[in-house]
Motif scaffolding. Structure first.
Motif, short mmCIF file in Angstrom:
data_model
loop_
_atom_site.label_atom_id
_atom_site.label_comp_id
_atom_site.label_asym_id
_atom_site.label_seq_id
_atom_site.Cartn_x
_atom_site.Cartn_y
_atom_site.Cartn_z
N ILE A 9 -33.77 11.89 -13.59
CA ILE A 9 -33.17 13.01 -14.04
C ILE A 9 -32.10 12.99 -15.21
O ILE A 9 -31.41 12.92 -14.91
N ASP A 10 -32.57 13.55 -16.66
CA ASP A 10 -31.32 12.53 -18.23
C ASP A 10 -30.73 14.33 -18.35
O ASP A 10 -31.86 15.14 -19.04
N GLY A 11 -29.58 14.13 -17.73
CA GLY A 11 -29.04 15.70 -17.89
C GLY A 11 -28.82 16.09 -16.15
O GLY A 11 -28.96 17.85 -16.11
N GLU A 12 -28.56 15.46 -15.31
CA GLU A 12 -28.56 15.55 -13.77
C GLU A 12 -27.18 16.86 -13.53
O GLU A 12 -26.98 17.11 -12.75
N ALA A 13 -26.94 16.44 -14.23
CA ALA A 13 -24.94 17.14 -14.12
C ALA A 13 -24.80 18.86 -14.54
O ALA A 13 -23.99 19.71 -14.18
N GLY A 14 -26.26 19.70 -15.24
CA GLY A 14 -26.81 20.42 -15.58
C GLY A 14 -26.62 21.37 -13.92
O GLY A 14 -26.84 21.11 -13.43
N THR A 15 -26.97 22.82 -14.07
CA THR A 15 -26.58 23.57 -13.31
C THR A 15 -28.73 23.55 -12.95
O THR A 15 -28.92 22.64 -11.85
N THR A 16 -29.87 22.93 -13.82
CA THR A 16 -30.56 23.29 -13.66
C THR A 16 -31.03 21.50 -12.81
O THR A 16 -31.80 21.65 -11.84
N GLY A 17 -30.63 20.73 -13.20
CA GLY A 17 -30.51 19.29 -12.56
C GLY A 17 -29.98 19.04 -11.83
O GLY A 17 -31.17 18.38 -10.64
N LEU A 18 -29.07 19.69 -11.46
CA LEU A 18 -28.00 19.49 -9.78
C LEU A 18 -29.36 20.32 -9.08
O LEU A 18 -29.46 19.61 -7.71
N GLN A 19 -30.11 21.24 -9.45
CA GLN A 19 -30.71 21.93 -7.84
C GLN A 19 -31.83 21.12 -8.24
O GLN A 19 -32.53 20.89 -6.91
N ILE A 20 -32.68 20.73 -9.70
CA ILE A 20 -33.92 19.54 -9.22
C ILE A 20 -33.71 18.26 -7.94
O ILE A 20 -33.88 17.94 -7.53
N ARG A 21 -32.49 18.33 -8.60
CA ARG A 21 -32.11 16.98 -7.48
C ARG A 21 -31.35 16.97 -6.35
O ARG A 21 -32.08 16.38 -5.10
N GLU A 22 -30.81 17.93 -6.31
CA GLU A 22 -31.14 18.75 -5.04
C GLU A 22 -32.53 18.78 -4.00
O GLU A 22 -33.12 18.62 -2.26
N ARG A 23 -33.12 19.76 -4.66
CA ARG A 23 -34.47 20.01 -4.16
C ARG A 23 -35.79 18.24 -3.61
O ARG A 23 -36.09 18.10 -2.69
N LEU A 24 -35.18 17.11 -4.95
CA LEU A 24 -35.96 16.14 -4.68
C LEU A 24 -34.89 15.52 -3.42
O LEU A 24 -35.98 14.63 -2.60
N ALA A 25 -33.97 15.77 -3.79
CA ALA A 25 -33.37 14.94 -2.48
C ALA A 25 -33.90 14.65 -0.70
O ALA A 25 -33.99 14.11 -0.51
#
Length: 315
Positions: A9-25
């Motif tokens: 995730i290039d830009g994982e620290a933003g709102t969308t990036g954080l939510q994507i990471r939580e879902r992918l985790a």
């Protein structure tokens, strides 16, 4: 043993990036790779990681997303597949629009695509309401459409979140009143409209959730359809859809009921006596409107089952 797909995730620290990471985790069949915080803006480090993963999600401002896409393309045969969450490529002809419910063929196009542009939150609701009507001939392509919408403040990113949670923002605010909102070209293109729609967004003092509404004078449409006719067209289009449903109209509607899910509800609120209707779409602007939609696209592209709902602990 089959190789587990990898995502960066290039830009994982933003709102969308954080939510994507939580879902992918929470997905067992996928691994998320990260870059050291101190090297997130280092093109060489990012390019090196891109060469090692199967797919890159771009959670960046538009210009940065274009630069990152160019960086990935420079890898040639080793380039990863891309999902761009920015506005940069949503009407670009060489990117596939990442709204699986857009047409019956769209999921297959996304699954095969090297580059997918994730939809905007506001256009998602409007397009899912309008495109079936345009395709069915119920609404002419040059129809003068007006779209109104309200979103939770998380849609404005970290700066807006800080303003609202610091109690420095108004309880409710219309914006985009210059009629030049950046989502309009995307909305017009993928709804199949030839006339530029009027789009007026707004933000309320709640973190997430969204309602998109489209008023119609039914006697201005071909054949003067009844509200039930409009509902039937939508119901036929989304029959069997995993996430999009057409549900009965209600006297009131609040925006937060579908938060932390990838669900989207469509309604036709109408008066046959007055020849009027209001079409509404309700969903989570961070779910089906952003991060949940991205995870849905990632699942299609990598051929893996996905859970687009946030884990219970995050709700």
């Amino acid at each position: 043993m089959a190789k587990i797909p990898t995502v960066f995730i290039d830009g994982e620290a933003g709102t969308t990036g954080l939510q994507i990471r939580e879902r992918l985790a929470i997905l067992p069949g996928l691994a998320v790779r990260s870059i050291a915080p101190t090297r997130r803006k280092d093109p060489g480090a990012r390019r090196a990681l891109m060469a090692e993963v199967d797919l890159v999600v771009l959670c960046l401002p538009d210009d940065a997303a274009k630069e990152s896409a160019t960086l990935a393309a420079s890898l040639g045969a080793d380039a990863p597949r891309l999902v761009d969450a920015s506005t940069a490529h949503r009407i670009a002809p060489d990117w596939v629009y990442g709204l699986p419910e857009l047409t019956p063929e769209q999921s297959a196009l996304i699954a095969a695509a090297p580059r997918v542009s994730n939809p905007g939150c506001y256009p998602t609701g409007a397009i899912l309401l309008l495109r079936p009507l345009v395709d069915a001939g119920v609404m002419p392509r040059d129809y003068p459409v007006t779209v109104n919408a309200v979103s939770g403040y998380s849609g404005g990113g970290n700066a807006m979140i800080a303003e609202y949670e610091g109690r420095r923002a108004p309880d409710f605010e219309l914006y985009g009143l210059g009629l030049g909102h950046k989502h309009i070209p995307e909305l017009q293109t993928h709804a199949g409209l030839t006339r530029r729609p009027i789009f007026i967004p707004s933000v309320g003092d709640f973190r997430q959730g969204m309602i998109v509404s489209i008023p119609l004078h039914l006697d201005t449409l071909p054949g003067r359809p009844k509200p039930a006719d409009i509902e039937a067209v939508l119901a036929a289009r989304y029959a069997g859809s995993e996430y999009v449903s057409v549900v009965p109209a209600t006297a009131k509607l609040e925006p937060e009921a579908l938060n932390n899910t990838n669900l989207l509800e469509l309604r036709v609120h109408g008066s046959e006596a007055h020849g009027q209707a209001v079409l509404t779409a309700r969903f989570d602007n961070l779910g089906k409107g952003a991060s949940g939609a991205a995870v849905q696209n990632i699942g299609l592209m990598l051929g893996i089952p996905v859970e687009t709902r946030l884990p219970v602990a995050a709700e």
